[in-house]
Design a protein around this motif. Structure first.
Motif, mmCIF file in Angstrom:
data_model
loop_
_atom_site.group_PDB
_atom_site.id
_atom_site.type_symbol
_atom_site.label_atom_id
_atom_site.label_comp_id
_atom_site.label_asym_id
_atom_site.label_seq_id
_atom_site.Cartn_x
_atom_site.Cartn_y
_atom_site.Cartn_z
ATOM 1 N N GLU A 106 53.008 -30.312 -74.586
ATOM 2 C CA GLU A 106 54.374 -30.827 -74.379
ATOM 3 C C GLU A 106 54.727 -31.878 -75.428
ATOM 4 N N ALA A 107 53.764 -32.766 -75.688
ATOM 5 C CA ALA A 107 54.041 -33.849 -76.631
ATOM 6 C C ALA A 107 54.279 -33.285 -78.032
ATOM 7 N N LEU A 108 53.447 -32.315 -78.444
ATOM 8 C CA LEU A 108 53.625 -31.753 -79.794
ATOM 9 C C LEU A 108 54.938 -30.992 -79.899
ATOM 10 N N ARG A 109 55.252 -30.247 -78.846
ATOM 11 C CA ARG A 109 56.497 -29.481 -78.871
ATOM 12 C C ARG A 109 57.700 -30.428 -78.969
ATOM 13 N N MET B 178 58.273 -31.489 -82.420
ATOM 14 C CA MET B 178 58.439 -30.365 -83.349
ATOM 15 C C MET B 178 59.442 -30.635 -84.489
ATOM 16 N N PRO B 179 60.650 -31.122 -84.198
ATOM 17 C CA PRO B 179 61.608 -31.321 -85.299
ATOM 18 C C PRO B 179 61.036 -32.251 -86.377
ATOM 19 N N HIS B 180 60.212 -33.187 -85.960
ATOM 20 C CA HIS B 180 59.639 -34.115 -86.940
ATOM 21 C C HIS B 180 58.451 -33.486 -87.647
ATOM 22 N N VAL C 254 51.974 -24.088 -81.182
ATOM 23 C CA VAL C 254 52.993 -25.013 -81.698
ATOM 24 C C VAL C 254 52.681 -25.332 -83.167
ATOM 25 N N ILE C 255 51.389 -25.588 -83.439
ATOM 26 C CA ILE C 255 51.005 -25.905 -84.825
ATOM 27 C C ILE C 255 51.281 -24.696 -85.722
ATOM 28 N N ALA C 256 50.975 -23.505 -85.177
ATOM 29 C CA ALA C 256 51.201 -22.288 -85.963
ATOM 30 C C ALA C 256 52.692 -22.138 -86.288
ATOM 31 N N GLU C 257 53.518 -22.450 -85.314
ATOM 32 C CA GLU C 257 54.969 -22.356 -85.566
ATOM 33 C C GLU C 257 55.388 -23.268 -86.702
#
Ligand code: ATP
Length: 875
Positions: A666-669, A672-674, A695-698
């Motif tokens: 949740e925190a990484l998502r 995401m914009p940053h 998320v990292i892959a995205e």
């Protein structure tokens, strides 16, 4: 046991050195039969009457045994030889001197036992809030809410401010609750099968988490005959009280200071030391806490020593070795506790959601109202985070009681809550004064009120700078507060018993309240900022991290426009605009500095957040934005501060270091914009599941600037690496991939073959699931990775530094985390560790650490796993 002393030895010729060598165990063994021993030595003419007298003059049995040994040393080999033959003889029942241990307790002992329970019950039955009115009685049992206690070893170097560390710890504890074992107060001394008995317990937890309340609960249950924990007597001492002892003292006097009713039976109580529990509360408040590394001990209850010597002697078992001890402390001070002797570490994790709700019900005593106000809090993330700490829960209830909701001046930051807390209590205070004097409201208003607040704030400030939390009535800074009713609203008072009479000693209810008032003083007067805040951040990084962290956040919040206005309106305090502006400029320049250097920045981010001024963030113009918030589990409040900063500042993010922060999907998502604008992302030492990897892959798939990724020790395997390598293939901009200590096999690494050496010029994959033969083939030029792939311990100098870094981390990590690391590093096959290389020293030191952890571990399964690794490491 004496048999053991001489067993298998030809004692002639070495008796003297033997008794020197075995001195400590001889004292242990013989203390219970010293009188009988003296008689035998006299009858065998080893001792004469004068010797006997010399021995009997010593206070207590242990000191007497020591004296016997000293005299024997002067008498020489032959005397010692006879002595050893005497001590080797089996003890006859009549010679056993542990009288009170073996004999049934006397009537007097039992009567005092009951009386003591009554005294403890009386002392603990009321809940004392800092603002409890005189004569007001709130029953402890009506207010007590269950606290979450967990078995746990904590790192000893926790320097960050406790209250703030709390939210993070709390959340990560919740996530890992399955791994941790909950315990209840009555299980504190219980042992797993076969484990050695638990005698010394260290209870830690941040400010306001309920350490003192837990102690009160133990005392009350004991007083009510509900839970004796297996003890006949509990002696309760607080370091606040021990601070008042300013001359050498002995244990007997310390016990009697507050327990004169025990005087008659004290000898028996102390002789039955395995039935005695001593609770020491608030080690962090001990003014000598840095001096507990003593080398002089007291060994008898009547021996005099400095108070810290008596305390340490008890902890280390030099004095009353069988006595159980519970010691409570905030985490900041535990580096000064002799933790080697601690059998169990207990962490108080505060309230969970259910308990917060329970607290509201008990506080408001009206189910409907409690539910309504609880809903207000539940919807406010910041408020809810704070409520996990019971003291905050209480403060927030106080605010709500006044205002019924947070409408109007809705608190957005921690300072906002404290300002409202101050205003709420001042309002109650002024109204009550008005009622009491029959005058109109405002008796203590205007100038008088602001003066009183500043007096209190002045005290808070100067004492905080001196790191003092206790203030004596005779102190010149305290004297002006004499008779000020406002002081009693915010200060705790206790009466200290002194030889010439009594003296009042004050403290703020919590350090956070003192830090808040200190910041009010600094903001609202012409007091210059403390040196550590003045320093250029390059010199002051370390100090800024320390004990003034929270103070600086409060200062920032108070100097914000909205709070200066509120304080001016409600309290009549005004601040110099120039000062506020200077502070803001300093905040900006600190942020620039820390960003450019990549030093830990979280506290400065909080300072910015406290200002709640978007234009301030825009002023940050660092040449590179390197955001290092590593190494502590981050709370929602921390993420708020990070996001606030990233939203406010323009420019790309050069680096974001989230190593060891318990980062979640949740925190990484959310970030995401940053992350899409981030060049280097370090997320090692977090358990990354497939969702988080996605998320990292995205980010890898979409970003044109993402060049460095650190995912070491994240428990990823081939599947996760496959997802990442497919993502890297899309944009082909990632240059370095650090993924040491994972579960990746040769198959996983082969998925990177078309990506090395371009774009991936460096892949570090040591400590993964790769066999020796595979290592050779992977490292061969022309194969999958060749020069850009590191899977082996090739460059000694690099990995020696690496090894010491890993060791440092292991030494402050929990047993569970240590096991995870061990699991990885023990997979290395030994033949690759060339003799004499750094790896040998590394594994040797790691082996030592594991041994000491296994010795201290009270959880059987964890201990067994540690012991298995200890065996592996001692190859
Ligand atoms: N179990 C509980 N039930 C109800 N209220 C509690 C409980 N624990 C703590 N509180 C509330 O929180 C306040 C602070 O608790 P306590 O003094 O025990 O904290 P502490 O951990 O000893 O703090 P410090 O480290 O600052 O000494 C109490 O005065 C009480 O209002």
């Amino acid at each position: 046991m004496c048999k053991m002393v001489t067993a298998g030895k030809d004692v002639t010729g070495c008796c003297l050195s033997l008794i020197r060598l075995k001195r400590v165990s001889l004292v242990d063994t013989l203390e219970g039969r010293i009188d009988a021993l003296l008689d035998v030595l006299l009858s065998r003419e080893v001792f004469n009457r004068d010797d006997r007298e010399d021995v009997l003059c010593q206070p207590g049995p242990r000191a007497r045994v020591r004296k016997v040994l000293d005299i024997l040393e002067c008498k020489g080999e032959e005397a010692v030889n006879t002595f050893l033959s005497v001590v080797d003889q089996p003890e006859t029942p009549s010679s056993a001197v542990g009288k009170s241990k073996d004999q049934p307790p006397s009537l007097g002992y039992n009567q005092i036992k009951q009386k003591h329970r009554e005294v403890l019950r009386r002392r603990s039955e009321s809940m004392l809030y800092y603002n409890t009115r005189h004569g007001e009685k709130i029953l402890f049992s009506d207010q007590y809410v269950n606290l979450l206690l967990v078995n746990g070893h904590q790192g000893l170097d926790i320097k960050r401010h406790e209250v703030l560390a709390y939210g993070r710890k709390r959340l990560s504890l919740q996530q890992k609750s399955a791994e941790h074992r909950r315990i209840t107060p009555d299980q504190l001394f219980s042992t797993a099968n076969g484990a050695r008995p638990v005698k010394k317990i260290l209870v830690t937890g941040v400010a306001g988490i309920g350490k003192t309340i837990l102690v009160q609960k133990l005392l009350l249950d004991f007083g009510n005959n509900k839970e004796s924990l297996g003890f006949d007597f509990i002696i309760h001492m607080t370091f606040r009280d021990l601070n008042l002892v300013n001359k050498p003292v002995n244990l007997r006097e310390l016990v009697l200071r507050k327990n004169r009713h025990l005087a008659k039976e004290l000898d028996n109580i102390l002789a039955n030391d395995d039935k005695l529990l001593i609770i020491f509360d608030g080690f962090d408040e001990f003014r000598h806490y840095r001096r507990c590394d003593v080398d002089a001990f007291v060994c008898e209850p009547d021996d005099y020593g400095e108070v810290e010597e008596v305390f340490t002697s008890l902890m280390l078992g030099e004095l009353l070795p069988n006595t159980a001890i519970i010691l409570t402390s905030r985490p900041t001070a535990i580096g000064h506790i002799p933790v080697g002797c601690v059998d169990r570490f207990v962490l108080i994790a505060g309230f969970s959601l259910d308990e917060i709700q329970d607290f509201f019900c008990r506080y408001f005593q009206d189910e409907g109202l409690a539910e309504q106000l609880f809903r207000v809090v539940r919807e406010n993330e910041l408020m809810l985070t704070l409520c996990y700490i019971p003291a905050f829960c209480y403060i927030i209830c106080c605010i709500l009681k006044e205002s019924k909701d947070f409408a109007g001046d809705n608190p957005r930051t921690m300072t906002d809550i404290y300002v409202q807390y101050l205003v709420a209590l001042l309002r109650t205070h002024t109204q009550e004064r008005a009622k009491a004097s029959g005058a109109v409201q405002g008796t203590c208003g205007g100038e008088q009120l602001s003066d009183a607040v500043l007096q209190l704030a002045r005290l808070a400030f100067f004492k905080l700078m001196d790191q003092q939390t206790l203030f004596y009535a005779s102190d010149k800074d305290v004297a002006p507060l004499e008779g000020c009713p406002l002081a009693s609203t915010f200060l705790d008072k206790m009466v200290a018993q002194e030889p010439g009479g009594t003296e009042d000693v004050y403290s703020f209810a919590h350090l956070t309240v003192q830090e808040f008032f200190a910041a009010v003083y600094c903001a609202m007067t012409d007091q210059p900022l403390p040196d550590v805040l003045q320093q250029d951040s390059s010199a002051g990084e370390d100090t800024l991290k320390g004990h003034l962290d929270l103070f600086s956040r409060f200062l920032s919040g108070i100097l914000s426009e909205r709070n200066t206005k509120l304080l001016a309106r409600q309290v009549g305090l005004s601040c110099d605009e120039g000062k506020a502006e200077a502070f803001r400029q300093r905040t900006v320049s600190n942020l620039n500095n820390l960003c450019e250097k990549g030093t830990h920045i979280l506290n400065s981010l909080h300072c910015l957040f406290e200002q709640q001024d978007p234009s301030l963030g825009q002023e940050v113009r660092a040449q590179a934005l390197r955001l290092n918030v590593s190494d502590e589990a981050l709370s929602p409040m921390d993420y708020n501060a990070i996001k606030y900063f990233l939203n406010a500042t323009a420019g790309d993010l050069s680096e974001l270091d989230l190593t060891g922060t318990d980062v979640s999907y949740e925190a990484l998502r959310d970030l995401m914009p940053h992350l899409l604008k981030c060049k280097q992302l370090w997320v090692g030492e977090n358990a990354l599941d497939m969702d988080t990897i996605q998320v990292i892959a995205e980010v890898l798939q979409q970003s044109d600037c993402f060049t460095h990724l650190g995912i070491g020790w994240t428990d990823i395997g081939d599947e996760e690496l496959l997802v990442l390598s497919n993502a890297i293939r899309q944009k082909k901009v990632l240059k370095e991939l650090w993924m040491e200590g994972n579960r990746v096999t040769c198959r996983g690494l082969l998925s990177l073959s078309d990506l090395t050496p371009h774009p991936l010029s460096k892949v570090v994959a040591i400590w993964n699931d790769v066999t020796d033969a595979e290592v050779r083939s992977l490292s061969a030029p022309g194969d999958c990775g060749g020069a850009s792939l590191t899977v082996d311990f090739s460059e000694d100098a690099v990995w020696a530094a690496w090894g010491s870094w890993v060791l440092t981390r292991c030494s402050v990590s929990s047993d569970e985390k240590l096991l995870t690391v061990l699991h990885k590093v023990c997979k290395i096959s030994t033949h690759r560790l060339e003799t004499g290389g750094w790896a040998h020293a590394f594994y040797r030191d790691l082996g030592r650490l594991v041994r000491s952890r296994a010795e201290q571990c009270t959880e059987e399964d964890v201990r067994k796993r540690l012991e298995t690794f200890e065996g592996v490491l001692s190859w």
